[in-house]
Scaffold this motif. Structure first.
Motif, mmCIF file in Angstrom:
data_model
loop_
_atom_site.group_PDB
_atom_site.id
_atom_site.type_symbol
_atom_site.label_atom_id
_atom_site.label_comp_id
_atom_site.label_asym_id
_atom_site.label_seq_id
_atom_site.Cartn_x
_atom_site.Cartn_y
_atom_site.Cartn_z
ATOM 1 N N CYS A 166 0.864 -1.191 0.000
ATOM 2 C CA CYS A 166 0.000 0.000 0.000
ATOM 3 C C CYS A 166 0.893 1.231 0.000
ATOM 4 O O CYS A 166 1.695 1.420 0.916
ATOM 5 N N ILE A 167 0.752 2.039 -1.046
ATOM 6 C CA ILE A 167 1.655 3.181 -1.209
ATOM 7 C C ILE A 167 1.511 4.185 -0.053
ATOM 8 O O ILE A 167 2.512 4.773 0.387
ATOM 9 N N PHE A 168 0.302 4.374 0.466
ATOM 10 C CA PHE A 168 0.140 5.341 1.551
ATOM 11 C C PHE A 168 0.667 4.779 2.874
ATOM 12 O O PHE A 168 1.162 5.548 3.714
ATOM 13 N N ALA A 207 -3.782 19.049 -0.790
ATOM 14 C CA ALA A 207 -3.157 18.243 0.261
ATOM 15 C C ALA A 207 -3.917 16.933 0.418
ATOM 16 O O ALA A 207 -5.106 16.841 0.089
ATOM 17 N N LEU A 208 -3.221 15.933 0.914
ATOM 18 C CA LEU A 208 -3.837 14.657 1.285
ATOM 19 C C LEU A 208 -3.626 14.460 2.776
ATOM 20 O O LEU A 208 -2.541 14.750 3.289
ATOM 21 N N ILE A 209 -4.643 13.979 3.444
ATOM 22 C CA ILE A 209 -4.527 13.644 4.873
ATOM 23 C C ILE A 209 -4.833 12.167 5.015
ATOM 24 O O ILE A 209 -5.906 11.711 4.594
ATOM 25 N N ALA A 244 -9.127 0.792 4.309
ATOM 26 C CA ALA A 244 -9.137 0.861 2.844
ATOM 27 C C ALA A 244 -9.903 2.071 2.310
ATOM 28 O O ALA A 244 -9.496 2.679 1.316
ATOM 29 N N SER A 245 -11.019 2.407 2.931
ATOM 30 C CA SER A 245 -11.809 3.550 2.473
ATOM 31 C C SER A 245 -12.832 3.885 3.544
ATOM 32 O O SER A 245 -12.999 3.134 4.524
ATOM 33 N N ALA A 246 -13.580 4.962 3.322
ATOM 34 C CA ALA A 246 -14.652 5.316 4.262
ATOM 35 C C ALA A 246 -15.689 4.205 4.347
ATOM 36 O O ALA A 246 -16.345 4.033 5.378
ATOM 37 N N ASP A 247 -15.807 3.437 3.273
ATOM 38 C CA ASP A 247 -16.800 2.349 3.256
ATOM 39 C C ASP A 247 -16.419 1.191 4.174
ATOM 40 O O ASP A 247 -17.259 0.337 4.467
ATOM 41 N N GLU A 248 -15.164 1.158 4.601
ATOM 42 C CA GLU A 248 -14.701 0.079 5.495
ATOM 43 C C GLU A 248 -14.814 0.478 6.966
ATOM 44 O O GLU A 248 -14.500 -0.318 7.842
ATOM 45 N N LEU A 249 -15.198 1.729 7.235
ATOM 46 C CA LEU A 249 -15.243 2.175 8.625
ATOM 47 C C LEU A 249 -16.335 1.445 9.406
ATOM 48 O O LEU A 249 -17.391 1.117 8.860
ATOM 49 N N THR A 250 -16.050 1.214 10.664
ATOM 50 C CA THR A 250 -17.014 0.588 11.573
ATOM 51 C C THR A 250 -17.056 1.443 12.843
ATOM 52 O O THR A 250 -16.255 2.381 13.009
ATOM 53 N N ALA A 251 -17.945 1.084 13.743
ATOM 54 C CA ALA A 251 -17.996 1.790 15.024
ATOM 55 C C ALA A 251 -16.645 1.703 15.731
ATOM 56 O O ALA A 251 -16.219 2.645 16.398
ATOM 57 N N VAL A 270 -14.430 7.068 -2.816
ATOM 58 C CA VAL A 270 -14.662 5.691 -2.364
ATOM 59 C C VAL A 270 -14.938 4.791 -3.567
ATOM 60 O O VAL A 270 -15.886 5.027 -4.324
ATOM 61 N N GLY A 271 -14.087 3.774 -3.725
ATOM 62 C CA GLY A 271 -14.361 2.690 -4.666
ATOM 63 C C GLY A 271 -14.357 3.110 -6.128
ATOM 64 O O GLY A 271 -13.893 4.185 -6.501
ATOM 65 N N GLU A 272 -14.868 2.195 -6.935
ATOM 66 C CA GLU A 272 -14.831 2.321 -8.399
ATOM 67 C C GLU A 272 -15.549 3.598 -8.883
ATOM 68 O O GLU A 272 -14.948 4.426 -9.565
ATOM 69 N N ASP A 273 -16.819 3.750 -8.526
ATOM 70 C CA ASP A 273 -17.567 4.910 -9.019
ATOM 71 C C ASP A 273 -17.063 6.205 -8.396
ATOM 72 O O ASP A 273 -17.215 7.279 -8.994
ATOM 73 N N GLY A 274 -16.464 6.135 -7.229
ATOM 74 C CA GLY A 274 -15.891 7.320 -6.593
ATOM 75 C C GLY A 274 -14.505 7.654 -7.105
ATOM 76 O O GLY A 274 -13.897 8.631 -6.658
ATOM 77 N N CYS A 275 -13.999 6.845 -8.058
ATOM 78 C CA CYS A 275 -12.660 7.051 -8.644
ATOM 79 C C CYS A 275 -11.565 7.053 -7.583
ATOM 80 O O CYS A 275 -10.626 7.857 -7.634
ATOM 81 N N GLN A 276 -11.672 6.134 -6.629
ATOM 82 C CA GLN A 276 -10.609 5.995 -5.624
ATOM 83 C C GLN A 276 -9.478 5.191 -6.246
ATOM 84 O O GLN A 276 -9.672 4.031 -6.612
ATOM 85 N N SER A 277 -8.298 5.787 -6.354
ATOM 86 C CA SER A 277 -7.167 5.084 -6.977
ATOM 87 C C SER A 277 -6.218 4.492 -5.943
ATOM 88 O O SER A 277 -5.493 3.546 -6.250
ATOM 89 N N VAL A 278 -6.203 5.034 -4.739
ATOM 90 C CA VAL A 278 -5.350 4.491 -3.673
ATOM 91 C C VAL A 278 -6.261 3.964 -2.572
ATOM 92 O O VAL A 278 -7.012 4.731 -1.959
ATOM 93 N N ARG A 279 -6.206 2.667 -2.339
ATOM 94 C CA ARG A 279 -7.142 2.014 -1.410
ATOM 95 C C ARG A 279 -6.633 2.071 0.024
ATOM 96 O O ARG A 279 -6.401 1.034 0.665
ATOM 97 N N HIS A 280 -6.387 3.288 0.468
ATOM 98 C CA HIS A 280 -6.035 3.611 1.856
ATOM 99 C C HIS A 280 -6.769 4.916 2.124
ATOM 100 O O HIS A 280 -6.529 5.923 1.424
ATOM 101 N N LEU A 281 -7.670 4.905 3.098
ATOM 102 C CA LEU A 281 -8.503 6.078 3.395
ATOM 103 C C LEU A 281 -7.690 7.371 3.375
ATOM 104 O O LEU A 281 -6.604 7.434 3.963
ATOM 105 N N HIS A 282 -8.214 8.356 2.672
ATOM 106 C CA HIS A 282 -7.554 9.670 2.669
ATOM 107 C C HIS A 282 -8.553 10.753 2.337
ATOM 108 O O HIS A 282 -9.519 10.524 1.612
#
Ligand code: 5GP
Ligand code: ZN
Length: 112
Positions: free
Chosen positions: A3-5, A38-40, A47-54, A86-98
């Protein structure tokens, strides 16, 4: 993990650092899409906002908590935009939340 990030967070790949604390890192995007881009990222791999849990929502809070610090460091006094793809339709190219923090000019009203 390949993972590049994660590698940037570990200092294995260099970046133009803006802000860092024990949980997050902010740096300039290598292909800026605004005068300030900037990226944070969290230092923890999610992996993305879609992977977040409580249980991992604190990771997102850490990233958002850094937003004003990064904006101040970049001199963004007139506002800015925060985006997380987020994901394919969100054009997420790096699968590390940012979060992308974009500013330095009036941004287009269109968002999608
Ligand atoms: P995404 O498309 O996943 O929302 O955003 C990933 C962003 O990471 C892109 O804007 C891309 O330019 C940036 N990026 C990809 N690789 C690197 C890198 O090695 N260094 C930096 N600084 N930015 C990168
Ligand atoms: Zn990662």
């Amino acid at each position: 993990m390949d993972c590049i990030f994660c590698k940037i967070a570990a200092g294995e790949i260099p970046c133009k650092k803006i802000y860092e604390d024990e949980r997050v890192l902010a740096f300039f995007d290598i292909q800026p899409q605004a005068p300030v881009h900037a990226l944070i990222i969290p230092k923890t791999h999610v992996a993305s906002a879609d992977e977040l849990t409580a249980q991992t929502a604190g990771v997102a809070a850490d990233v958002f908590g850094a937003v004003p610090k990064v904006a101040r460091a970049c001199g963004l006094t007139r506002g800015y935009r925060v985006i997380t793809n987020v994901g394919e339709d969100g054009c997420q190219s790096v699968r590390h939340l940012h979060c992308h923090l974009l500013g330095g000019r009036k941004l287009p009203e269109e968002m999608g």
